[in-house]
Design a protein around this motif. Sequence first.
Motif, PDB file in Angstrom:
ATOM      1  N   HIS A  10       0.833  -1.199   0.000  1.00  0.00           N
ATOM      2  CA  HIS A  10       0.000   0.000   0.000  1.00  0.00           C
ATOM      3  C   HIS A  10       0.874   1.259   0.000  1.00  0.00           C
ATOM      4  O   HIS A  10       0.612   2.218  -0.731  1.00  0.00           O
ATOM      5  N   PHE A  13       2.637   1.553  -3.491  1.00  0.00           N
ATOM      6  CA  PHE A  13       1.736   2.079  -4.517  1.00  0.00           C
ATOM      7  C   PHE A  13       1.449   3.561  -4.309  1.00  0.00           C
ATOM      8  O   PHE A  13       1.433   4.336  -5.267  1.00  0.00           O
ATOM      9  N   GLU A  14       1.226   3.954  -3.057  1.00  0.00           N
ATOM     10  CA  GLU A  14       0.928   5.355  -2.796  1.00  0.00           C
ATOM     11  C   GLU A  14       2.080   6.257  -3.222  1.00  0.00           C
ATOM     12  O   GLU A  14       1.883   7.284  -3.879  1.00  0.00           O
ATOM     13  N   ASP A  17       2.457   6.074  -7.091  1.00  0.00           N
ATOM     14  CA  ASP A  17       1.360   6.810  -7.726  1.00  0.00           C
ATOM     15  C   ASP A  17       1.560   8.312  -7.620  1.00  0.00           C
ATOM     16  O   ASP A  17       1.345   9.063  -8.582  1.00  0.00           O
ATOM     17  N   ASN A  18       1.989   8.782  -6.446  1.00  0.00           N
ATOM     18  CA  ASN A  18       2.223  10.210  -6.265  1.00  0.00           C
ATOM     19  C   ASN A  18       3.340  10.709  -7.176  1.00  0.00           C
ATOM     20  O   ASN A  18       3.254  11.807  -7.746  1.00  0.00           O
ATOM     21  N   GLN A  28      -3.782  13.114  -9.730  1.00  0.00           N
ATOM     22  CA  GLN A  28      -3.784  11.781  -9.141  1.00  0.00           C
ATOM     23  C   GLN A  28      -3.438  10.755 -10.203  1.00  0.00           C
ATOM     24  O   GLN A  28      -3.793  10.913 -11.378  1.00  0.00           O
ATOM     25  N   HIS A  30      -2.691   6.221 -10.743  1.00  0.00           N
ATOM     26  CA  HIS A  30      -2.673   4.892 -10.150  1.00  0.00           C
ATOM     27  C   HIS A  30      -2.182   3.892 -11.188  1.00  0.00           C
ATOM     28  O   HIS A  30      -2.646   3.888 -12.330  1.00  0.00           O
ATOM     29  N   THR A  32      -1.848   0.356 -12.988  1.00  0.00           N
ATOM     30  CA  THR A  32      -2.747  -0.777 -13.210  1.00  0.00           C
ATOM     31  C   THR A  32      -2.034  -1.845 -14.035  1.00  0.00           C
ATOM     32  O   THR A  32      -0.949  -1.615 -14.567  1.00  0.00           O
ATOM     33  N   LYS A 195     -10.073  12.122  -9.496  1.00  0.00           N
ATOM     34  CA  LYS A 195      -9.203  11.927  -8.331  1.00  0.00           C
ATOM     35  C   LYS A 195      -9.934  11.140  -7.259  1.00  0.00           C
ATOM     36  O   LYS A 195      -9.399  10.209  -6.661  1.00  0.00           O
ATOM     37  N   ILE A 198     -10.456   7.425  -8.435  1.00  0.00           N
ATOM     38  CA  ILE A 198      -9.215   6.659  -8.353  1.00  0.00           C
ATOM     39  C   ILE A 198      -8.918   6.287  -6.908  1.00  0.00           C
ATOM     40  O   ILE A 198      -8.530   5.167  -6.608  1.00  0.00           O
ATOM     41  N   ARG A 199      -9.131   7.197  -5.973  1.00  0.00           N
ATOM     42  CA  ARG A 199      -8.869   6.910  -4.562  1.00  0.00           C
ATOM     43  C   ARG A 199      -9.776   5.812  -4.042  1.00  0.00           C
ATOM     44  O   ARG A 199      -9.437   5.107  -3.102  1.00  0.00           O
TER      45      ARG A 199
END
Length: 200
Positions: A10, A13-14, A17-18, A28, A30, A32, A195, A198-199
């Motif tokens: 987690h 990925f965070e 992603d940022n 934002q 993400h 995939t 955004k 996606i969250r």
Amino acid sequence: EVAKTFVDMHELFEKADNRIAQLCGVEQAHITTGTGAAMELGVAGCMAGDDYSKWLKLPRTDGMRNQVVMPRGHNISYTPQWAASGAEVVEYGQAGHLRSFKREMESVITEKTCCLSYTVSYNTVPRGQVPLEEVIEVGEKYDLPVVVDAASDLPPTSNLHKFTDMGADIVCISGGKAIKAPNNTGMMLGTGRGKDIIRS
């Protein structure tokens, strides 16, 4: 590199992603497993939002807004990805027609519509398409997110933020083409409502 050690996925990925959002010039992002997964997850987010009970029901979508509105000329080999999370694709317009009308799109929008889709690709029929700018206008008018499949639209790198700059809520990009990531990767890039989706 990560496969050789143990990490909190987690957190990984965070942070990744940022960093991708920063590099792409969007609010934002993400990662995939390909553009198809980005499309599937984007639509799932439009249907379920932040309601965890709805996420647990997917791909059963009874009681949800579960219709994806799509131009008929955008029905290509990747179209099933729009419905992969349990949605129904509703087409409008006439592929190849000399003119296109927003009213054709608006005529199929109902209380079941979860999003408007748009595909940027050499595979689509150019004549008769409602321009993306007008699709975004309709999305704003009806408070519907616009999800764009732009898998094949790199280069130029400016396209990484072009469609969100225009007002698209989620843009689905392939990682395995011009940006040289592995072939089984993709990205969801978002702004505004995108955004939040996606969250989810």
